[in-house]
Write an enzyme that holds these catalytic residues in place. Structure first.
Site, PDB file in Angstrom:
ATOM      1  N   GLY A 163       0.810  -1.216   0.000  1.00 49.65           N
ATOM      2  CA  GLY A 163       0.000   0.000   0.000  1.00 49.65           C
ATOM      3  C   GLY A 163       0.840   1.261   0.000  1.00 49.65           C
ATOM      4  O   GLY A 163       2.042   1.247  -0.291  1.00 49.65           O
ATOM      5  N   CYS A 164       0.203   2.360   0.381  1.00 50.95           N
ATOM      6  CA  CYS A 164       0.769   3.692   0.153  1.00 50.95           C
ATOM      7  C   CYS A 164       1.952   4.068   1.045  1.00 50.95           C
ATOM      8  O   CYS A 164       2.647   5.037   0.753  1.00 50.95           O
ATOM      9  CB  CYS A 164      -0.330   4.747   0.300  1.00 50.95           C
TER      10      CYS A 164
END
EC number: 2.3.1.74
Length: 389
Positions: A163-164
């Protein structure tokens, strides 16, 4: 007889891990944010949902994004109607796209980084590949090794589904590899393609719609190593300290789940508040040992999860608007490219610093911070030291 401590000392670099080159790449298909709602509701056969379209238009208008780049063209989406339908079984179609496109886009960025580095690719000792776009075996790291023609004994690390926050994670891992393996040269690649997350709108799941307004495709690559070779390798930033933490009471704030319908993202509205609430503690831990407490005196690279996160961090720390200039510029021109974003911002910052005739790669300042925010809610912190231009 050589002692273990002597062997250990001989294996370790002397200086800090240093970013020696940066390359970026995006798909050719550029999408203007102002006209995207019309395209999105048309291609997903959702034009009858007029109220929802108006909501989406407002989301796009408030996103502070001007344009994004996407592998998914109108032609590809017309050929894959299941990808356009909300939560329709479509994982096979998505996987067929990303297992090819993720390493291909990664190669494009890596070739640029290797060219800037100026050394033969045979000198690459380690490869870190990171993507939240699909899963495969052997992984995108293997595919990239083949595409670039790297040596078969390059030591590979494949990070899927992070993810980010993972733009910070790859730097943390690259730092440890470079500093603990004398002469190591680490190729770091983050490649993200939204073909896994694209889907039509739903009245009942507005958090999914937020993702459709923010996410874009991009790949970034770095070469990282300690003890740069004088006159040959040109340092850009030094990595001095790293940390990872899970924000307290943040479970479920950002979730992603790989399902038959692709990768689904779930965001709580209080994500910006959770980030801003925890950022002060992360900064104190990082900068107190350096005697720094004025966060306007350092340069800033923050994962632009969305404008609300940046606004609340600025407000909480009383940051001057120009502190987030490089971060907001990348958000504006590319959207949220997940793990690749902070690496794009590193590139933007060093380029603008050179263009503007500043003294260092960090907007003329000596010290800086890089933040990654993502599922968990996980916060990655990297303390950077700029290099004189």
């Amino acid at each position: 007889m050589v002692s273990v401590s002597e062997i250990r000392k001989a294996q370790r670099a002397e200086g800090p891990a240093t970013i020696l080159a940066i390359g970026t790449a995006n798909p050719a298909n550029c999408v203007e944010q102002s006209t995207y709602p019309d395209f999105y509701f048309r291609i997903t056969n959702s034009e009858h949902k007029t109220e929802l379209k108006q909501k989406f238009q407002r989301m796009c208008d408030k996103s502070m994004i001007n344009r994004r780049y996407m592998y998914l063209t109108e032609e590809i989406l017309k050929e894959n109607p299941s990808v356009c339908e909300y939560m329709a079984p479509s994982l096979d179609a998505r996987q067929d796209m990303v297992v090819v496109e993720v390493p291909r886009l990664g190669k494009e960025a890596a070739v640029k980084a290797i060219k800037e580095w100026g050394q033969p690719k045979s000198k690459i000792t380690h490869l870190i590949f990171c993507t939240t776009s699909g899963v495969d075996m052997p992984g995108a790291d293997y595919q990239l090794t083949k595409l670039l023609g790297l040596r078969p004994y390059v030591k590979r690390y494949m990070m899927y589904q992070q993810g980010c926050f993972a733009g910070g994670t790859v730097l943390r891992l690259a730092k440890d590899l470079a500093e603990n393996n004398k002469g190591a040269r680490v190729l770091v690649v983050c490649s993200e393609v939204t073909a896994v997350t694209f889907r039509g709108p739903s009245d009942t799941h507005l958090d999914s719609l937020v993702g459709q307004a923010l996410f874009g495709d991009g790949a970034a690559a770095l070469i990282v190593g300690s003890d740069p070779i004088p006159e040959i390798e040109k340092p850009i930033f030094e990595m001095v300290w790293t940390a990872q933490t899970i924000a307290p009471d943040s479970e479920g704030a950002i979730d992603g789940h790989l399902r038959e319908a692709g990768l689904t993202f779930h965001l709580l509205k209080d994500v910006p508040a959770i980030v801003s609430k925890n950022i002060d503690k992360a900064l104190v831990e990082a900068f107190q040992p350096l005697g720094i407490s004025d966060y306007n005196s350092i340069f800033w690279i923050a994962h632009p999860g969305g404008p609300a996160i940046l606004d609340q961090v600025e407000q909480k720390l009383a940051l001057k608007p120009e502190k987030m200039k490089a971060t907001r510029e990348v958000l504006s021109e590319y959207g949220n490219m997940s793990s690749a974003c902070v690496l794009f911002i590193l590139d933007e910052m060093r380029r603008k610093s050179i263009q503007n005739g500043l003294k260092t790669t960090g907007e003329g300042l000596e010290w800086g911070v890089l933040f990654g925010f993502g599922p968990g809610l996980t916060i990655e912190t990297v303390v950077l030291h700029s290099v004189a231009i």
